[in-house]
Design an enzyme around this catalytic site. Structure first.
Site, short mmCIF file in Angstrom:
data_model
loop_
_atom_site.label_atom_id
_atom_site.label_comp_id
_atom_site.label_asym_id
_atom_site.label_seq_id
_atom_site.Cartn_x
_atom_site.Cartn_y
_atom_site.Cartn_z
N LYS A 1 0.84 -1.20 0.00
CA LYS A 1 0.00 0.00 0.00
C LYS A 1 0.87 1.25 0.00
CE LYS A 1 -4.05 0.19 2.25
NZ LYS A 1 -5.03 0.08 3.36
N ILE A 2 0.57 2.12 -0.94
CA ILE A 2 1.28 3.40 -1.07
C ILE A 2 0.22 4.51 -1.11
CG2 ILE A 2 2.75 4.82 -2.56
CD1 ILE A 2 4.05 2.24 -3.56
#
EC number: 2.2.1.2
Length: 369
Positions: free
Chosen positions: A140-141
């Site tokens: 997750k970014i």
């Protein structure tokens, strides 16, 4: 074990049901396997707030902490969280295989303190990917301006990405562009596109929480009539954008011919925060093919008990645009709202991460006497 009719209907309508929660207790108790078998759960998302809740528990992580000894707290947190994510991806292995890696995904987020640091986000994304070491993981970014190039660079390395903290249509369009460019580069770099995956986590209920306060402050009948409508309209227009962008981009057609899969919209923040609204509101009003809905367990239970699950986005674009126009006419700037929500979201995750570090340090001290 019997599948639930309401979650099955939602799944049959094209929604992948993911659980927005993970803990060692959930993994070791068999609860995660039970949700797969009984409530059509086909993936898991985590975030700093979820790990803060999990790691605050005294007990489940003590054995691994003792085994590690007096390690640096940052190293300990990474070991604990990647262990949980790795074990969860193993539980979802069969789901991933059967869905050709569309589902069966488990997400782990980069340190939220890096949200405005492109280079360090990219570095940690690769570290976490290698640490979990499972093809059905996702990194997750956050969709900050600094996160966008990190998304492209991470995908270019063949790493699957969950883009998080998307609130606005403008930012979502940039995320789609970052994704397509990342997949172009992944292809050029010789990566097999077929098992790569990506979702774009578009946050929903928080938009209503913020906009409803502004509508209440306005106090007019027109404002009152719009309460509880902004979040769903915003998300439905995101789906319209998803359909349009992937249909129109020639780069995507070429990638799809090589087996690449679209970056799906993922509805996040789908727990209902206003008791006046249905506890299935942000599930039932956002049902369409090729979407993910990641739900806290309370929302999943509500869906299983009395959710509808019938398609509910098709044919709503005109109405959704009208809602946005009406908000604008009342002087409510969705851009101002979503900009603040992004900043607040990053800040909240940083606060949660600070609590994680404090709790894990306390655990290290406790088990090592």
């Amino acid at each position: 074990m019997v599948e639930n009719a309401n979650t099955q209907r939602t799944s049959d309508s094209g929604v992948s049901i993911w659980l927005d929660d993970l803990s060692r207790t959930r993994i070791e108790s068999g609860n995660l396997q039970q949700l797969i078998a009984e409530k059509n759960v086909v993936g898991v998302t985590t975030n700093p707030s979820i790990f803060q809740k999990a790691l605050h528990q005294v007990g489940p992580y003590d054995a691994q902490l003792k085994e590690m000894g007096r390690v640096n707290v940052e190293e300990a947190v990474q070991e604990l969280t990647t262990t949980d994510v790795r074990n969860a991806t193993d539980i979802f292995h069969d789901v991933a295989e059967k869905s050709d890696y569309v589902d069966g995904r488990v997400s782990i987020e980069v340190d939220p303190r890096l949200a405005h640091n492109t280079e360090e986000t990219e570095k940690q994304a690769e570290i976490l990917w290698k640490k979990v070491n499972r093809p059905n993981a996702m990194i997750k970014i956050p969709a900050t301006l600094e996160g966008l190039p990190a998304i492209t660079a991470t995908l270019a390395k063949g790493i699957s990405v969950n883009v998080t903290l998307i609130f606005s249509l403008e930012r979502y369009e940039q995320v789609i562009e970052a994704f397509i460019e990342g997949m172009v580069q992944a292809d050029q770099n010789g990566h097999d596109l077929k098992h790569m995956g990506s979702v774009a986590s578009f946050f929903v209920s928080r938009v209503d929480t913020a906009v409803d306060k502004l509508l209440e402050a306005n106090g007019s009948d027109e404002a009152k009539a719009l309460e509880g409508k902004a979040a769903v309209a915003n998300a439905r227009l995101a789906y319209e954008l998803f359909e349009r962008k992937f249909a129109a981009d020639p780069r995507w057609a070429a990638l799809e011919a090589k087996g690449a899969k679209k970056q799906r919209p993922l509805w996040a923040s789908t727990g209902t925060k206003n008791a006046a609204y249905s506890d299935c509101k942000y599930v039932d009003e956002l049902v369409a093919p090729h979407v993910v809905n990641t739900m806290p367990e309370k929302t999943l239970d509500a869906l299983a008990d009395h959710g509808n699950g019938a398609p509910s986005i098709e044919g709503t674009y005109e109405e959704s645009h009208k809602v946005m126009d009406q908000l604008s006419n009342l002087g409510i700037s969705i851009k101002d709202v979503t900009d603040k929500l992004e900043a607040d979201g990053v800040a909240a995750f940083i606060d949660s991460w600070s609590s994680v570090l404090t709790d894990v340090q306390a655990g290290i001290d406790r088990v090592n006497g």
